[in-house]
Design a protein around this motif. Structure first.
Motif, PDB file in Angstrom:
ATOM      1  N   GLU A  49     -44.195  67.868  40.165  1.00  0.00           N
ATOM      2  CA  GLU A  49     -44.898  67.404  38.971  1.00  0.00           C
ATOM      3  C   GLU A  49     -44.287  68.092  37.752  1.00  0.00           C
ATOM      4  O   GLU A  49     -44.381  69.305  37.614  1.00  0.00           O
ATOM      5  CB  GLU A  49     -46.386  67.715  39.069  1.00  0.00           C
ATOM      6  CG  GLU A  49     -47.060  67.102  40.296  1.00  0.00           C
ATOM      7  CD  GLU A  49     -48.470  67.591  40.468  1.00  0.00           C
ATOM      8  OE1 GLU A  49     -48.986  68.226  39.514  1.00  0.00           O
ATOM      9  OE2 GLU A  49     -49.061  67.363  41.541  1.00  0.00           O
ATOM     10  N   LEU A  50     -43.658  67.307  36.918  1.00  0.00           N
ATOM     11  CA  LEU A  50     -43.089  67.793  35.663  1.00  0.00           C
ATOM     12  C   LEU A  50     -43.931  67.226  34.533  1.00  0.00           C
ATOM     13  O   LEU A  50     -43.710  66.105  34.071  1.00  0.00           O
ATOM     14  CB  LEU A  50     -41.626  67.363  35.539  1.00  0.00           C
ATOM     15  CG  LEU A  50     -40.848  67.897  34.329  1.00  0.00           C
ATOM     16  CD1 LEU A  50     -40.822  69.413  34.323  1.00  0.00           C
ATOM     17  CD2 LEU A  50     -39.445  67.330  34.304  1.00  0.00           C
ATOM     18  N   GLY A  51     -44.918  68.000  34.103  1.00  0.00           N
ATOM     19  CA  GLY A  51     -45.906  67.454  33.182  1.00  0.00           C
ATOM     20  C   GLY A  51     -46.742  66.427  33.930  1.00  0.00           C
ATOM     21  O   GLY A  51     -47.379  66.721  34.937  1.00  0.00           O
ATOM     22  N   LYS A  52     -46.736  65.189  33.452  1.00  0.00           N
ATOM     23  CA  LYS A  52     -47.417  64.088  34.122  1.00  0.00           C
ATOM     24  C   LYS A  52     -46.472  63.191  34.904  1.00  0.00           C
ATOM     25  O   LYS A  52     -46.909  62.202  35.497  1.00  0.00           O
ATOM     26  CB  LYS A  52     -48.193  63.252  33.102  1.00  0.00           C
ATOM     27  CG  LYS A  52     -49.372  63.981  32.480  1.00  0.00           C
ATOM     28  CD  LYS A  52     -50.157  63.068  31.564  1.00  0.00           C
ATOM     29  CE  LYS A  52     -51.350  63.796  30.955  1.00  0.00           C
ATOM     30  NZ  LYS A  52     -52.138  62.915  30.060  1.00  0.00           N
ATOM     31  N   THR A  53     -45.198  63.526  34.914  1.00  0.00           N
ATOM     32  CA  THR A  53     -44.226  62.793  35.735  1.00  0.00           C
ATOM     33  C   THR A  53     -44.263  63.366  37.146  1.00  0.00           C
ATOM     34  O   THR A  53     -44.056  64.558  37.346  1.00  0.00           O
ATOM     35  CB  THR A  53     -42.819  62.926  35.143  1.00  0.00           C
ATOM     36  OG1 THR A  53     -42.812  62.389  33.818  1.00  0.00           O
ATOM     37  CG2 THR A  53     -41.809  62.166  35.980  1.00  0.00           C
ATOM     38  N   ARG A  54     -44.524  62.490  38.124  1.00  0.00           N
ATOM     39  CA  ARG A  54     -44.682  62.942  39.503  1.00  0.00           C
ATOM     40  C   ARG A  54     -43.701  62.177  40.386  1.00  0.00           C
ATOM     41  O   ARG A  54     -43.591  60.954  40.305  1.00  0.00           O
ATOM     42  CB  ARG A  54     -46.108  62.709  39.996  1.00  0.00           C
ATOM     43  CG  ARG A  54     -47.181  63.267  39.083  1.00  0.00           C
ATOM     44  CD  ARG A  54     -48.554  63.067  39.658  1.00  0.00           C
ATOM     45  NE  ARG A  54     -48.759  63.908  40.817  1.00  0.00           N
ATOM     46  CZ  ARG A  54     -49.805  63.785  41.632  1.00  0.00           C
ATOM     47  NH1 ARG A  54     -50.708  62.849  41.421  1.00  0.00           N
ATOM     48  NH2 ARG A  54     -49.948  64.583  42.663  1.00  0.00           N
ATOM     49  N   VAL A  55     -43.014  62.916  41.252  1.00  0.00           N
ATOM     50  CA  VAL A  55     -42.024  62.345  42.173  1.00  0.00           C
ATOM     51  C   VAL A  55     -42.310  62.881  43.570  1.00  0.00           C
ATOM     52  O   VAL A  55     -42.495  64.096  43.762  1.00  0.00           O
ATOM     53  CB  VAL A  55     -40.581  62.692  41.750  1.00  0.00           C
ATOM     54  CG1 VAL A  55     -39.579  62.122  42.753  1.00  0.00           C
ATOM     55  CG2 VAL A  55     -40.284  62.155  40.366  1.00  0.00           C
ATOM     56  N   LEU A  56     -42.359  61.976  44.534  1.00  0.00           N
ATOM     57  CA  LEU A  56     -42.549  62.330  45.937  1.00  0.00           C
ATOM     58  C   LEU A  56     -41.201  62.298  46.640  1.00  0.00           C
ATOM     59  O   LEU A  56     -40.467  61.301  46.554  1.00  0.00           O
ATOM     60  CB  LEU A  56     -43.515  61.352  46.612  1.00  0.00           C
ATOM     61  CG  LEU A  56     -43.632  61.449  48.139  1.00  0.00           C
ATOM     62  CD1 LEU A  56     -44.239  62.778  48.548  1.00  0.00           C
ATOM     63  CD2 LEU A  56     -44.463  60.290  48.673  1.00  0.00           C
ATOM     64  N   GLY A  57     -40.851  63.379  47.332  1.00  0.00           N
ATOM     65  CA  GLY A  57     -39.603  63.474  48.076  1.00  0.00           C
ATOM     66  C   GLY A  57     -39.855  63.587  49.562  1.00  0.00           C
ATOM     67  O   GLY A  57     -40.718  64.341  50.003  1.00  0.00           O
ATOM     68  N   ASN A 144     -38.344  61.619  31.484  1.00  0.00           N
ATOM     69  CA  ASN A 144     -37.444  62.557  32.156  1.00  0.00           C
ATOM     70  C   ASN A 144     -37.525  62.407  33.679  1.00  0.00           C
ATOM     71  O   ASN A 144     -37.860  63.357  34.412  1.00  0.00           O
ATOM     72  CB  ASN A 144     -37.756  63.992  31.737  1.00  0.00           C
ATOM     73  CG  ASN A 144     -36.572  64.920  31.965  1.00  0.00           C
ATOM     74  OD1 ASN A 144     -35.506  64.493  32.362  1.00  0.00           O
ATOM     75  ND2 ASN A 144     -36.789  66.196  31.707  1.00  0.00           N
ATOM     76  N   ILE A 145     -37.187  61.221  34.160  1.00  0.00           N
ATOM     77  CA  ILE A 145     -37.247  60.951  35.599  1.00  0.00           C
ATOM     78  C   ILE A 145     -36.163  61.723  36.337  1.00  0.00           C
ATOM     79  O   ILE A 145     -36.395  62.244  37.431  1.00  0.00           O
ATOM     80  CB  ILE A 145     -37.117  59.439  35.862  1.00  0.00           C
ATOM     81  CG1 ILE A 145     -38.224  58.674  35.148  1.00  0.00           C
ATOM     82  CG2 ILE A 145     -37.144  59.141  37.347  1.00  0.00           C
ATOM     83  CD1 ILE A 145     -38.088  57.172  35.244  1.00  0.00           C
ATOM     84  N   ILE A 146     -34.974  61.814  35.773  1.00  0.00           N
ATOM     85  CA  ILE A 146     -33.843  62.393  36.491  1.00  0.00           C
ATOM     86  C   ILE A 146     -34.058  63.868  36.785  1.00  0.00           C
ATOM     87  O   ILE A 146     -33.699  64.353  37.874  1.00  0.00           O
ATOM     88  CB  ILE A 146     -32.534  62.158  35.689  1.00  0.00           C
ATOM     89  CG1 ILE A 146     -31.331  62.636  36.485  1.00  0.00           C
ATOM     90  CG2 ILE A 146     -32.605  62.823  34.329  1.00  0.00           C
ATOM     91  CD1 ILE A 146     -31.141  61.927  37.794  1.00  0.00           C
ATOM     92  N   ASP A 147     -34.672  64.611  35.875  1.00  0.00           N
ATOM     93  CA  ASP A 147     -34.916  66.033  36.132  1.00  0.00           C
ATOM     94  C   ASP A 147     -35.912  66.218  37.271  1.00  0.00           C
ATOM     95  O   ASP A 147     -35.690  67.020  38.186  1.00  0.00           O
ATOM     96  CB  ASP A 147     -35.432  66.712  34.867  1.00  0.00           C
ATOM     97  CG  ASP A 147     -34.351  66.853  33.803  1.00  0.00           C
ATOM     98  OD1 ASP A 147     -33.309  66.183  33.947  1.00  0.00           O
ATOM     99  OD2 ASP A 147     -34.551  67.607  32.835  1.00  0.00           O
ATOM    100  N   ALA A 148     -37.001  65.468  37.228  1.00  0.00           N
ATOM    101  CA  ALA A 148     -38.007  65.577  38.288  1.00  0.00           C
ATOM    102  C   ALA A 148     -37.448  65.114  39.626  1.00  0.00           C
ATOM    103  O   ALA A 148     -37.741  65.704  40.676  1.00  0.00           O
ATOM    104  CB  ALA A 148     -39.248  64.761  37.907  1.00  0.00           C
TER     105      ALA A 148
END
Length: 434
Positions: A49-57, A144-148
């Protein structure tokens, strides 16, 4: 569905705030948003979670045949998906230019930089190697999708454990986690992407841009670097011309941010491994006691109830009294109602007319029982009033009665009954008098 563009007023507001060194979320120009890493129950599953940007790996593995030109190296594959759940601007089942660009950038950052030792993934040269697949799903898009995504990919790879294998001759034995402990991947370094947004042809610079800032930026610079300050890849988009000093400045900022993020990743991995060894609750199970399923939790504000009664009396004293006249609904007829000032409802008229017709029919039916027996008519009035009953002048009226076929015995019985009922003729005389 396409992304709704910003209006001119919103663009001017954002650019004016950037010129004044202000951001909508209260950060400084070189500040990163809060970074949080959580792990799942299985190895290789994490949410960043980068702020409100969330990525599942999620990392998975499979034994496959190697590539012909690289018989002793494993295969590393990355796949990023942008679903409409994250943002309505993403269309399902269609690869946009943004998605293709992000996937290529991830491959250059992680696979081409040799962060994973692919030779250690070889089981039998030329026959069996491990294929490592990294699936990334964007759960929420806030810039900022690429960073997350890069952080989620490297964290999932560090957290993943592949099953142990043994080779005896040409036979390959695969062991379950219960039989042998899984083996972690051999990772040389952890490359992490850091994004920089430029405004007004490079005059202003922001780190970790949000979604609204990405809409009004003129260009984007992405630098992938590890904690040893080795640049893995660099990409510029937007068609702006950057000076050498600007690129060097961004690389220095990237070195500081990557060192902080790498330290945070190592602490998160150590804490998860420690909790798993102790047998405590780990992974997403930590959210169950707190009765929450997302990372966004409203903080409980303390409420002071000491002077509640006095405050309530003050509010009542200062409040305006309610109006004396209250509006009342108008019921035009039982079962009907009207809202607003319209025409009068005509349903009641129809009901009254139907009621009058029914009353008229009840009054006209003054005879209840009509008993017709062998040509004799017997009439009883319901309401015995002084009104005369008018009958036809013909005394001899033909009455036809349809009867079923009877046996001779029934006929004799019928004649006997007719003989008993002959005095009914007197009733005719009485009706004549009336």
């Amino acid at each position: 569905m396409k992304e709704t563009p910003l209006s001119n007023c919103e663009k001017r507001f954002l650019l004016r705030a950037i010129e004044e060194r202000k951001r909508l979320d209260g950060r400084q120009c070189y500040d990163y948003r809060n970074l949080r890493i959580s792990f799942g129950v299985d190895y290789g599953c994490c949410i960043v979670e980068l702020g409100k940007t969330r990525v599942l790996g999620q990392v998975s593995c499979e034994l496959v045949s190697p590539k012909p030109n690289r018989a002793t190296e494993g295969i590393l594959f990355f796949n990023l998906e942008l679903s409409p759940m994250a943002s309505p601007a993403f269309e399902p089942g269609r690869q946009s230019e943004l998605l293709v660009k992000l996937n290529r950038l991830l491959e250059r950052c992680l696979r081409n930089s040799k962060c994973v030792d692919t030779e250690s993934l070889c089981v039998v040269a030329g026959e069996k190697v491990w294929q490592i697949r990294v699936d990334l799903h964007l759960l929420n898009h806030n810039g900022n999708i690429i960073d997350a995504a890069s952080i989620a990919a490297i964290v999932a790879l560090c957290h993943f454990r592949r099953p142990d294998v043994s080779v005896q001759g040409e036979e390959v034995t695969l062991y379950t986690p219960e039989e042998r402990d899984p083996v972690p991947l051999s990772i040389h370094h952890m490359p992490i992407c850091v994004s920089f947004a430029f405004f007004q042809q490079g005059t202003y610079l922001l780190v970790d841009p949000s979604e609204q800032e990405e809409r009004v930026m003129d260009g984007l610079l992405v630098i992938a670097m590890n904690k040893h300050r080795e640049i893995c890849t660099i990409q510029s988009s937007g068609g702006i011309m950057l000076l050498k000093e600007q690129v060097l400045r961004c690389s220095k900022i990237t070195g500081v941010k990557v060192a902080e993020i790498t330290e945070l990743i190592q602490k998160a991995l150590e804490n998860d491994q420690k909790v798993r060894k102790e047998g405590g609750k780990y992974g997403f199970a930590e959210s169950i006691p707190n009765e929450r399923i997302t990372a966004f939790k409203i903080e409980q504000a303390p409420v002071n109830t000491n002077d509640v009664q006095e405050q309530a009396e003050e509010i009542i004293a200062k409040a305006f009294p309610p109006p004396e006249i209250l509006s009342k609904p108008v019921l035009w007829a039982p079962g009907t109602a009207q809202i607003g000032e319209g025409l009068q409802n005509s349903w009641a008229d129809f009901e009254e007319s139907e009621m009058e017709e029914e009353d008229g029919q009840d009054e006209s039916l003054t005879v209840e029982d009509q008993n017709i027996e062998m040509g004799d008519v017997h009439i009883e009035a319901k309401n015995q009033k002084e009104e005369a009953i008018v009958l036809s002048d013909s005394e001899e009226e033909d009455v036809v009665i349809l009867e079923p076929e009877v046996t001779p015995k029934n006929r004799t019985n019928q004649k006997s009954e007719n003989t008993k009922k002959k005095p009914a003729g007197k009733n005719k005389k009485k009706r004549r008098v009336c």
